[in-house]
Design a protein around this motif. Structure first.
Motif, PDB file in Angstrom:
ATOM      1  N   GLY A  86      11.993 -13.261  10.024  1.00 11.50           N
ATOM      2  CA  GLY A  86      12.593 -13.136   8.696  1.00 11.50           C
ATOM      3  C   GLY A  86      11.620 -12.577   7.689  1.00 11.50           C
ATOM      4  N   GLY A  87      11.940 -12.774   6.437  1.00  9.88           N
ATOM      5  CA  GLY A  87      11.121 -12.201   5.372  1.00  9.88           C
ATOM      6  C   GLY A  87       9.762 -12.859   5.273  1.00  9.88           C
ATOM      7  N   MET A 100       9.024  -3.196   4.863  1.00  4.99           N
ATOM      8  CA  MET A 100       9.408  -1.977   5.586  1.00  4.99           C
ATOM      9  C   MET A 100       9.371  -2.192   7.105  1.00  4.99           C
ATOM     10  N   LEU A 101       8.585  -3.140   7.556  1.00  5.63           N
ATOM     11  CA  LEU A 101       8.482  -3.375   8.999  1.00  5.63           C
ATOM     12  C   LEU A 101       9.792  -3.980   9.520  1.00  5.63           C
ATOM     13  N   GLU A 102      10.224  -3.527  10.701  1.00  2.00           N
ATOM     14  CA  GLU A 102      11.483  -4.047  11.252  1.00  2.00           C
ATOM     15  C   GLU A 102      11.284  -5.303  12.080  1.00  2.00           C
ATOM     16  N   HIS A 103      10.032  -5.601  12.398  1.00  2.00           N
ATOM     17  CA  HIS A 103       9.742  -6.811  13.173  1.00  2.00           C
ATOM     18  C   HIS A 103       8.731  -7.652  12.414  1.00  2.00           C
ATOM     19  N   GLN A 104       8.522  -8.859  12.913  1.00  2.00           N
ATOM     20  CA  GLN A 104       7.514  -9.712  12.301  1.00  2.00           C
ATOM     21  C   GLN A 104       6.170  -8.990  12.316  1.00  2.00           C
ATOM     22  N   PRO A 105       5.380  -9.087  11.235  1.00  2.00           N
ATOM     23  CA  PRO A 105       4.052  -8.462  11.263  1.00  2.00           C
ATOM     24  C   PRO A 105       3.182  -9.103  12.344  1.00  2.00           C
ATOM     25  N   CYS A 156       0.845  -1.196   0.000  1.00  2.00           N
ATOM     26  CA  CYS A 156       0.000   0.000   0.000  1.00  2.00           C
ATOM     27  C   CYS A 156       0.877   1.242   0.000  1.00  2.00           C
ATOM     28  N   VAL A 157       0.469   2.256  -0.749  1.00  2.00           N
ATOM     29  CA  VAL A 157       1.242   3.495  -0.801  1.00  2.00           C
ATOM     30  C   VAL A 157       1.214   4.182   0.570  1.00  2.00           C
ATOM     31  N   THR A 158       0.033   4.161   1.204  1.00  2.00           N
ATOM     32  CA  THR A 158      -0.116   4.902   2.453  1.00  2.00           C
ATOM     33  C   THR A 158       0.260   4.080   3.683  1.00  2.00           C
ATOM     34  N   ASP A 159       0.313   2.779   3.545  1.00  2.00           N
ATOM     35  CA  ASP A 159       0.571   1.931   4.710  1.00  2.00           C
ATOM     36  C   ASP A 159       1.434   0.751   4.266  1.00  2.00           C
ATOM     37  N   PRO A 160       2.774   0.860   4.471  1.00  2.00           N
ATOM     38  CA  PRO A 160       3.675  -0.170   3.950  1.00  2.00           C
ATOM     39  C   PRO A 160       3.454  -1.543   4.581  1.00  2.00           C
ATOM     40  N   TRP A 217      -0.046  -9.706  12.004  1.00  2.00           N
ATOM     41  CA  TRP A 217      -1.167 -10.476  11.484  1.00  2.00           C
ATOM     42  C   TRP A 217      -0.728 -11.867  11.032  1.00  2.00           C
ATOM     43  N   LEU A 218      -1.705 -12.755  11.094  1.00  2.00           N
ATOM     44  CA  LEU A 218      -1.467 -14.132  10.682  1.00  2.00           C
ATOM     45  C   LEU A 218      -1.872 -14.310   9.219  1.00  2.00           C
ATOM     46  N   PRO A 219      -1.359 -15.280   8.535  1.00  2.00           N
ATOM     47  CA  PRO A 219      -0.371 -16.263   8.995  1.00  2.00           C
ATOM     48  C   PRO A 219       1.081 -15.777   8.909  1.00  2.00           C
ATOM     49  N   ASP A 220       1.296 -14.600   8.282  1.00  2.00           N
ATOM     50  CA  ASP A 220       2.659 -14.128   8.012  1.00  2.00           C
ATOM     51  C   ASP A 220       3.539 -14.082   9.265  1.00  2.00           C
ATOM     52  N   ARG A 221       2.922 -13.733  10.402  1.00  2.00           N
ATOM     53  CA  ARG A 221       3.687 -13.590  11.637  1.00  2.00           C
ATOM     54  C   ARG A 221       4.543 -14.823  11.941  1.00  2.00           C
ATOM     55  N   PHE A 222       4.029 -15.989  11.587  1.00  2.00           N
ATOM     56  CA  PHE A 222       4.719 -17.236  11.957  1.00  2.00           C
ATOM     57  C   PHE A 222       5.277 -17.976  10.742  1.00  2.00           C
ATOM     58  N   GLU A 223       5.314 -17.301   9.597  1.00  2.00           N
ATOM     59  CA  GLU A 223       5.767 -18.001   8.385  1.00  2.00           C
ATOM     60  C   GLU A 223       6.941 -17.291   7.715  1.00  2.00           C
ATOM     61  N   ALA A 224       7.943 -16.909   8.522  1.00  2.00           N
ATOM     62  CA  ALA A 224       9.122 -16.254   7.954  1.00  2.00           C
ATOM     63  C   ALA A 224       9.864 -17.230   7.041  1.00  2.00           C
ATOM     64  N   GLY A 225      10.415 -16.687   5.977  1.00  2.00           N
ATOM     65  CA  GLY A 225      11.174 -17.522   5.048  1.00  2.00           C
ATOM     66  C   GLY A 225      10.278 -18.076   3.952  1.00  2.00           C
ATOM     67  N   THR A 226      10.928 -18.511   2.866  1.00  2.00           N
ATOM     68  CA  THR A 226      10.174 -19.035   1.729  1.00  2.00           C
ATOM     69  C   THR A 226       9.423 -20.306   2.129  1.00  2.00           C
ATOM     70  N   LEU A 227       8.170 -20.337   1.800  1.00  2.00           N
ATOM     71  CA  LEU A 227       7.342 -21.487   2.155  1.00  2.00           C
ATOM     72  C   LEU A 227       7.650 -22.695   1.267  1.00  2.00           C
ATOM     73  N   ASN A 228       7.334 -23.867   1.787  1.00  2.00           N
ATOM     74  CA  ASN A 228       7.444 -25.112   1.029  1.00  2.00           C
ATOM     75  C   ASN A 228       6.202 -25.225   0.135  1.00  2.00           C
ATOM     76  N   VAL A 229       6.180 -24.434  -0.932  1.00  2.00           N
ATOM     77  CA  VAL A 229       4.961 -24.359  -1.749  1.00  2.00           C
ATOM     78  C   VAL A 229       4.646 -25.704  -2.419  1.00  2.00           C
ATOM     79  N   CYS A 230       5.697 -26.427  -2.807  1.00  2.00           N
ATOM     80  CA  CYS A 230       5.474 -27.738  -3.422  1.00  2.00           C
ATOM     81  C   CYS A 230       4.794 -28.670  -2.414  1.00  2.00           C
TER      82      CYS A 230
END
Lengths: 182, 419
Positions: B262-263, B269-274, A15-19, B276-289
């Motif tokens: 991680g990523g 842009m966030l310096e810490h884990q987001p 998002c432009v306004t919320d990264p 929101w779920l599920p991203d918060r607990f899924e750092a790193g490339t997922l095992n998509v296969c």
């Protein structure tokens, strides 16, 4: 076979306004023009532009606009959130289409009160019980569909009975039904 | 056919492999033929064979998609996103979860249990568990006991693995921060009183973590109806997916400290884990296969129906238990009742070490089972087999009555020889 089989995300970016959030556009598997006036009737707080045509509304914190061949969403949490909301939207579109015989389509822009008008019909206690810092902020969120009248506790105090009746007459215009006993 | 017949052993009556394959019935096509590998009865470790759709989904991803999910705006990356979402959605549907984002993918149930236990417990906390747990629960608990001073109480289970919920309730303290229990034992198959435990936990406001490694896909689980807080599952057993896939359900409003940082894709842009779920607990490339395979496996289970799968496995289990009860010199552990257990049975042949029984079943009869302690010394202590271990037979949806009969005959032969 449902009216709309699929909606696919075609583009996604921060998002432009919320990264911390993302915006995206998605493509429905068929043209949605004919269902937009019905959706306008069903989604209480939507804004319809018949010349576009397009229909814009808030789903909690997300801003969604439906065009005939494109759906845009911004301030979405992540792709999981996006897919979940798009599934909800697909179901809503199909349900609305199935029920179109009993829905009066709305082709015009509905009258909507302003936030200041809504503010005038609230108890104006600034009690913060709803989670908003002020009653005016609550009125703005109500207009955006992010809050419901039921979240205003003082509105349901006995001393505000007449104010409550007037309030629900007004908000009924953009689709909030009055709770029983109002 | 000759080769595989030889593998069954001359002493066992073996009908044609074609008949066996017909009897097996796939309801959706199987990857690989059981005739090629023998009789597989180690489904509590990993289910085999897999539905053909699982292999197809994984091959299709590797051949035609290939991209990381959540990492790009091009169509193939978005396609990978969709594969991940549809798999997550299928799991949520199977387990009775409305908000798909509350299902977090991990590498296996062990990682899920580590995330829940280490993400929740702080110094001074107390945790209650049972005496039937797998090391996937027990070792993370022992780790936080050592590193964080967390105290552990173990509710004693009966010799057949059953738990009286009152024994668990009696152990709760004011500082109890978590209750952890298996849904069904990987040693005896004993199904635990999860609904009762959930009611106890809810009344005290204590989160309940359930290890569903042995039940997801083969026993009904309705997370939101039961009011469970944390549910760990693995993808490669009852869910029919590949190894290296698992997940954790986390109830809304319950936060955990992530196991890894991680990523996560779009929120760089966030310096810490987001948050929101599920991203918060899924750092790193997922095992998509793997996720593609898991999604196909769960869809297979949804199409077949958990009730139907459970019914078939219960029927096979009944036949196995009836057969075993006729063999002198066997000790069979657990409830010995299909209504009270999943299709897992542990046993010993009197006078023959468990490892030797398992080895002879494989070499002489082509039957694959697992011997030893099954990563669950707590459970073996409870049933009285901590010194000698046991032979574990774990049936799957694709086993047949013929498989069961041959297993019973084989064990009868081994017991007779030990006589």
């Amino acid at each position: 076979m449902p009216f709309l089989e699929d909606i696919d995300i075609a583009f996604i970016e921060p998002c432009v306004t919320d990264p911390g959030r993302v915006r995206l556009y998605a493509e429905p598997s068929r043209d949605l023009a004919e269902v937009l006036p019905y959706l306008n009737a069903v989604i209480n707080h939507a804004t319809y532009n018949k010349d576009g045509p397009s229909l814009t509304f808030m789903k909690e914190f997300r801003l969604i606009t439906i065009y005939p061949r494109r759906i845009t969403m911004s301030k979405v949490q992540n792709t999981t959130d996006a897919w979940q909301v798009l599934d909800w939207l697909k179901d809503l579109i199909n349900d609305t289409y199935d029920r179109r015989g009993s829905i009066t389509p709305v082709h015009g822009v509905r009258w909507r009160p302003t936030a200041l008008q809504i503010y005038g019909w609230l108890p104006r206690t600034n009690c913060k019980a709803c989670g908003e810092p002020t009653c005016l902020a609550f009125a703005v969120k109500l207009l955006l569909g992010e809050r419901t009248p039921q979240e205003c506790e003082p509105l349901f105090f006995p001393e505000h009975a007449s104010l409550r009746r007037a309030f629900f007459e007004i908000v009924a215009a953009f689709g909030y039904p009055a709770p029983p006993g109002t | 056919m000759t080769d595989s017949t030889e593998r069954w052993g001359k002493s066992v009556c073996v009908p044609g492999d074609e008949d066996r394959e017909q009897e097996r019935g796939s309801g959706g096509g199987l990857a690989g033929s059981m005739a090629d590998v023998g009789i597989y009865m180690d489904n509590a470790a990993t289910s085999f064979p897999k539905p053909e759709a699982v292999i197809e989904a994984m091959a299709d991803f590797m051949r035609n998609v290939g991209a990381s999910s959540g990492r790009g705006a091009y169509r193939k990356a978005l396609e990978a996103d969709k594969i991940v979402f549809r798999a997550r959605q299928a799991v949520a549907r199977l387990l009775g979860v409305a908000d798909v984002s509350r299902v977090v993918f991990t590498a296996n149930a062990t990682e899920s249990l580590n995330l829940a236990i280490k993400g929740l417990l702080s110094p001074g906390d107390h945790v209650v568990t049972t005496s039937m747990e797998h090391n996937a629960v027990w070792r993370p608990l022992k780790a936080v006991e050592r590193t964080r001073g967390v105290t552990i109480s173990q509710a004693p289970c009966a010799h057949d693995g059953t738990l009286d919920p009152a024994d668990m309730e009696a152990l709760l303290r004011p500082n109890t921060r978590l209750i952890v229990m298996t849904h069904a034992s990987n040693v005896t198959g004993t199904v635990m009183p999860v609904a009762e435990a959930a009611a106890i936990a809810r009344a005290r406001g204590i989160p309940l973590l359930v290890d569903c490694a042995q039940t997801a896909g083969v026993h009904p689980i309705d997370i939101e109806r039961l009011g469970l807080d944390l549910v760990a599952f693995t993808g490669h057993k009852g869910l029919m997916g590949p190894t290296g896939m698992g997940g954790l359900y986390i109830r809304g409003g319950l936060d955990l400290v992530p196991l890894k940082d991680g990523g996560t894709g779009g929120d760089s842009m966030l310096e810490h884990q987001p948050e929101w779920l599920p991203d918060r607990f899924e750092a790193g490339t997922l095992n998509v296969c793997g996720i593609a395979g898991l999604g196909a496996g769960v869809r297979f289970v949804l199409e077949e129906g958990v009730e139907r799968i459970r019914e078939k496995e219960a029927g096979l289990l009944r036949r196995l238990l009836d057969g075993l009860s006729e063999i002198p010199g066997l000790e069979v552990y657990g409830p010995r009742d299909p209504a009270r257990q999943v299709a897992v049975v542990s046993l010993n042949v009197r006078g023959v070490p468990a490892e030797e029984v398992a080895s002879r079943l494989d070499r002489e009869y082509g039957i694959m089972v697992r011997a030893g302690l099954h990563c669950a010394p707590c459970a073996h202590r409870t049933i009285g087999t901590i010194q000698r271990g046991a032979v574990r037979i774990s049936l799957g949806y694709f086993n047949t009555e013929g498989d069961v009969d041959r297993c019973v005959e084989a064990l009868a032969g081994i017991a007779r020889a030990a006589g």
